[in-house]
Design an enzyme around this catalytic site. Structure first.
Site, PDB file in Angstrom:
ATOM      1  N   HIS A 182       0.805  -1.229   0.000  1.00 60.28           N
ATOM      2  CA  HIS A 182       0.000   0.000   0.000  1.00 60.28           C
ATOM      3  C   HIS A 182       0.837   1.277   0.000  1.00 60.28           C
ATOM      4  O   HIS A 182       0.307   2.372  -0.108  1.00 60.28           O
ATOM      5  CB  HIS A 182      -0.934   0.033   1.214  1.00 60.28           C
ATOM      6  CG  HIS A 182      -0.218   0.307   2.507  1.00 60.28           C
ATOM      7  ND1 HIS A 182       0.419  -0.669   3.219  1.00 60.28           N
ATOM      8  CD2 HIS A 182      -0.021   1.462   3.185  1.00 60.28           C
ATOM      9  CE1 HIS A 182       0.972  -0.135   4.291  1.00 60.28           C
ATOM     10  NE2 HIS A 182       0.735   1.160   4.301  1.00 60.28           N
TER      11      HIS A 182
HETATM   12  C1  UD1 Z   1      -1.673   5.520   6.469  1.00 59.25           C
HETATM   13  C2  UD1 Z   1      -0.322   5.837   7.143  1.00 59.25           C
HETATM   14  C3  UD1 Z   1       0.647   4.676   6.916  1.00 59.25           C
HETATM   15  C4  UD1 Z   1       0.042   3.354   7.327  1.00 59.25           C
HETATM   16  C5  UD1 Z   1      -1.287   3.155   6.615  1.00 59.25           C
HETATM   17  C6  UD1 Z   1      -1.940   1.866   7.008  1.00 59.25           C
HETATM   18  C7  UD1 Z   1       0.219   8.252   7.098  1.00 59.25           C
HETATM   19  C8  UD1 Z   1       1.138   9.263   6.516  1.00 59.25           C
HETATM   20  N1  UD1 Z   1       0.295   7.019   6.566  1.00 59.25           N
HETATM   21  O1  UD1 Z   1      -1.433   5.480   5.060  1.00 59.25           O
HETATM   22  O2  UD1 Z   1       1.804   4.897   7.683  1.00 59.25           O
HETATM   23  O3  UD1 Z   1       0.927   2.308   6.977  1.00 59.25           O
HETATM   24  O4  UD1 Z   1      -2.129   4.268   6.952  1.00 59.25           O
HETATM   25  O5  UD1 Z   1      -3.085   1.622   6.293  1.00 59.25           O
HETATM   26  O6  UD1 Z   1      -0.515   8.565   8.017  1.00 59.25           O
HETATM   27  N2  UD1 Z   1      -8.747   5.424   2.171  1.00 59.25           N
HETATM   28  C9  UD1 Z   1     -10.015   4.904   2.096  1.00 59.25           C
HETATM   29  N3  UD1 Z   1     -10.613   4.505   3.242  1.00 59.25           N
HETATM   30  C10 UD1 Z   1     -10.008   4.610   4.451  1.00 59.25           C
HETATM   31  C11 UD1 Z   1      -8.713   5.146   4.509  1.00 59.25           C
HETATM   32  C12 UD1 Z   1      -8.101   5.531   3.365  1.00 59.25           C
HETATM   33  O7  UD1 Z   1     -10.603   4.796   1.029  1.00 59.25           O
HETATM   34  O8  UD1 Z   1     -10.615   4.202   5.477  1.00 59.25           O
HETATM   35  C13 UD1 Z   1      -8.078   5.833   0.916  1.00 59.25           C
HETATM   36  C14 UD1 Z   1      -8.314   7.257   0.554  1.00 59.25           C
HETATM   37  O9  UD1 Z   1      -8.413   7.325  -0.842  1.00 59.25           O
HETATM   38  C15 UD1 Z   1      -7.053   7.963   0.983  1.00 59.25           C
HETATM   39  C16 UD1 Z   1      -6.005   6.874   0.809  1.00 59.25           C
HETATM   40  O10 UD1 Z   1      -6.681   5.644   1.075  1.00 59.25           O
HETATM   41  O11 UD1 Z   1      -6.799   9.121   0.258  1.00 59.25           O
HETATM   42  C17 UD1 Z   1      -4.828   7.002   1.704  1.00 59.25           C
HETATM   43  O12 UD1 Z   1      -5.239   7.110   3.087  1.00 59.25           O
HETATM   44  P1  UD1 Z   1      -4.325   7.922   4.127  1.00 59.25           P
HETATM   45  O13 UD1 Z   1      -4.902   7.880   5.479  1.00 59.25           O
HETATM   46  O14 UD1 Z   1      -4.037   9.258   3.573  1.00 59.25           O
HETATM   47  O15 UD1 Z   1      -2.947   7.124   4.102  1.00 59.25           O
HETATM   48  P2  UD1 Z   1      -2.635   5.554   4.024  1.00 59.25           P
HETATM   49  O16 UD1 Z   1      -2.043   5.267   2.688  1.00 59.25           O
HETATM   50  O17 UD1 Z   1      -3.789   4.725   4.470  1.00 59.25           O
END
Ligand code: UD1
Length: 367
Positions: A206
């Site tokens: 991811h």
């Molecule tokens: C975050 C953490 C990362 C961790 C990961 C675990 C930061 C900088 N990164 O990254 O260290 O390893 O979580 O999962 O905080 N999204 C959804 N549903 C959700 C959450 C996210 O659809 O419930 C999608 C959204 O499009 C979002 C993208 O995933 O823009 C990324 O989510 P985000 O919280 O920004 O970072 P992660 O890549 O999940």
């Protein structure tokens, strides 16, 4: 009565806070509340963990959701400040390295609230990882540091953190593993997916550097297709990865291979059962490096660096350069040669949260 607040935001936070919440229940003079920033909001990324880890509903849900790093961090800060004004805690606990961690630390410390960072001191040395910036910033302003492995202790003392406020306590994520292992033994997730123990590889990818660019993601999926001729590949997909597979038009690589099982993100207990029974794990996660080491399951980590060096030094983890050549060589080796065995690192004994609660209550709060 002292009020302590622990912050959770994203998936890797929940298993770190659940044992801390349980540990504080032994102290009648402490009220421990959980605040959820809502960085992760899908039920598979959040609610499932509250159920699996027997966590109470958060006292406060901020619902900040997704956005750019600046947007997400800023929204957490604004909402967390409101929550702090309302709840007036004596002490704040943050865990890990996600955007919610630095946002809440910065807010709490500026409001004069004593703040402790759990899993502090870890460093990958790679400033292109958002998590590395979050670690550096959090550790440079918090008041107490709780450490999972020797490298964390060495790093913090090297940066000049006062040794009387740095505590090597072990790993609360492994506390959760101890807590849930018996339930994982009874999980029926393998039957549900049609898997035989030790005959499948478990894959999670991811990290932006692996999934945001079409070329790198395409290469990784091709490699999974090749691996699927030798082992069933079980691939619980993070929302970011799922979105990018579709946006970059790469779904056909998966669809053409019935031996790749693309599944939704799993709850804590199902995922633990999948890890424990796998032949090996391939990942770019931070925490899975530690969970596989604690389970003694071989792990290939598709990254150039790790902030958790103990998992490579004495555990079952091996870092693999994220190039197609290096990954193919590593997979050939793991399929054909004797496996790396390992030891469980010091203090990863299921009791880290009890140590943390005792130190916070007696030494930090003087109760
Ligand atoms: C975050 C953490 C990362 C961790 C990961 C675990 C930061 C900088 N990164 O990254 O260290 O390893 O979580 O999962 O905080 N999204 C959804 N549903 C959700 C959450 C996210 O659809 O419930 C999608 C959204 O499009 C979002 C993208 O995933 O823009 C990324 O989510 P985000 O919280 O920004 O970072 P992660 O890549 O999940």
């Amino acid at each position: 009565m002292k009020k302590i607040i622990s912050v959770v935001g994203a998936r890797p936070n929940f298993m770190k806070v659940a044992p801390i919440h349980r540990a504080f229940s032994a102290y009648p003079d402490v009220e421990h509340l959980i605040i959820h920033t809502g960085q992760h909001y899908d039920s598979t990324m959040s609610d499932a963990f509250f159920q699996d880890l027997d966590m109470p509903q958060p006292a406060y849900f901020m619902g900040v959701g997704s956005g750019t790093h600046a947007e997400q961090t800023a929204r957490v800060m604004v909402e967390f400040e409101k929550a702090m004004l309302e709840l007036k805690p004596d002490f704040v606990i943050v865990v890990g390295d996600v955007n919610s961690t630095i946002a809440c630390t910065l807010t709490a410390v500026k409001m004069g609230i004593t703040t402790a960072h759990i899993e502090s001191g870890l460093r990958s040395g790679d400033r292109s990882m958002p998590e590395e910036i979050n670690r550096i910033a959090t550790d440079s302003i918090c008041d107490y540091w709780f450490v999972t492995e020797q490298s964390g202790l060495d790093n913090l003392l090297h940066y000049g953190c006062p040794s009387e406020r740095v505590f090597f306590v072990g790993n609360t994520m492994i506390d959760s593993q101890y807590y849930a292992l018996a339930q994982a033994e009874h999980s029926n997730i393998l039957e549900q997916i049609g898997l035989t123990p030790k005959e499948y590889a478990l894959v999670t990818i991811h990290r932006p550097s692996n999934v945001d660019e079409s070329e790198q993601l395409g290469e990784l999926l091709e490699i999974l297709a090749e691996l699927s001729t030798k082992r069933t590949v079980v691939f619980p997909v993070h929302p970011r990865t799922r979105k990018n597979i579709s946006t970059h038009g790469l779904s056909s690589i998966i669809e053409q291979n019935s031996n790749i099982k693309l599944i939704d993100p799993q709850g804590y207990i199902s995922f633990l059962a999948l890890m424990k029974n796998s032949d090996f794990v391939m990942t770019d996660s931070g925490g899975i490096q530690e969970e596989t080491t604690a389970l003694g399951v071989p792990c290939l980590t598709i990254r150039t660096t790790t902030e958790r060096p103990i998992t490579c030094e004495i555990g079952t983890n091996i870092l693999i350069e994220p190039t197609p050549e290096a990954i193919r060589i590593a997979l050939r080796t793991i399929l054909d040669s004797p496996r790396k065995t390992g030891q469980v690192p010091p203090l990863w004994d299921g009791k880290a949260a009890e140590r943390i609660a005792e130190i916070i209550v007696k030494r930090c709060l003087g109760l």
